[in-house]
Write a protein that holds these residues in place. Structure first.
Motif: not given
Length: 126
Positions: A31-33, A52-53, A74, A101, A104
């Motif tokens: 979920s991390n950029v 982006s994630w 990922n 977290y 976005t």
């Protein structure tokens, strides 16, 4: 917490390519950029690229557009920076960074990022 470890730096000649990797561990990475920054001696830290994630959104600094690409896997908790057509002015320490977290947007400022790696040196000779 997210821990980041960069690898892949080195000494290359102008025109060559390098691929930097950043491996993340700790709490969820998906979920991390993520982004890459660089800092040359005597210069301010510079945004290089961000993703982006999902990988669906990327941004690049003006000085690297068209030469560098950023990607992520990922499933491997990793982000990559493919650097082509390297120039001596690309010489710097390159840092991997992660946003907190649930943030976005791909931020362009170092202050947007909570997690940082230790950096990897890239040196491009002329």
């Amino acid at each position: 917490q997210v821990q980041l470890v960069e690898s892949g730096g080195g000494l290359v000649q102008a025109g060559a390519s390098l691929r930097l990797s950043c491996a993340a561990s700790g709490r969820t990475f998906i979920s991390n950029v993520m982004a890459w920054f660089r800092q040359a001696p005597g210069k301010e830290r510079e945004f290089v690229a961000g993703i982006s994630w999902s990988g669906g959104s990327t941004k690049f600094g003006d000085s690297v557009k068209g030469r560098f690409t950023i990607s992520r896997d990922n499933t491997k908790s990793s982000v990559y920076l493919q650097m082509n057509s390297l120039k001596p002015e690309d010489t710097a320490v390159y840092y991997c960074a992660g946003r907190a977290y649930a943030m976005t947007a791909v931020g362009l400022s170092g202050s947007d990022y909570m997690y940082w790696g230790q950096g990897t040196q890239v040196t491009v000779s002329s």
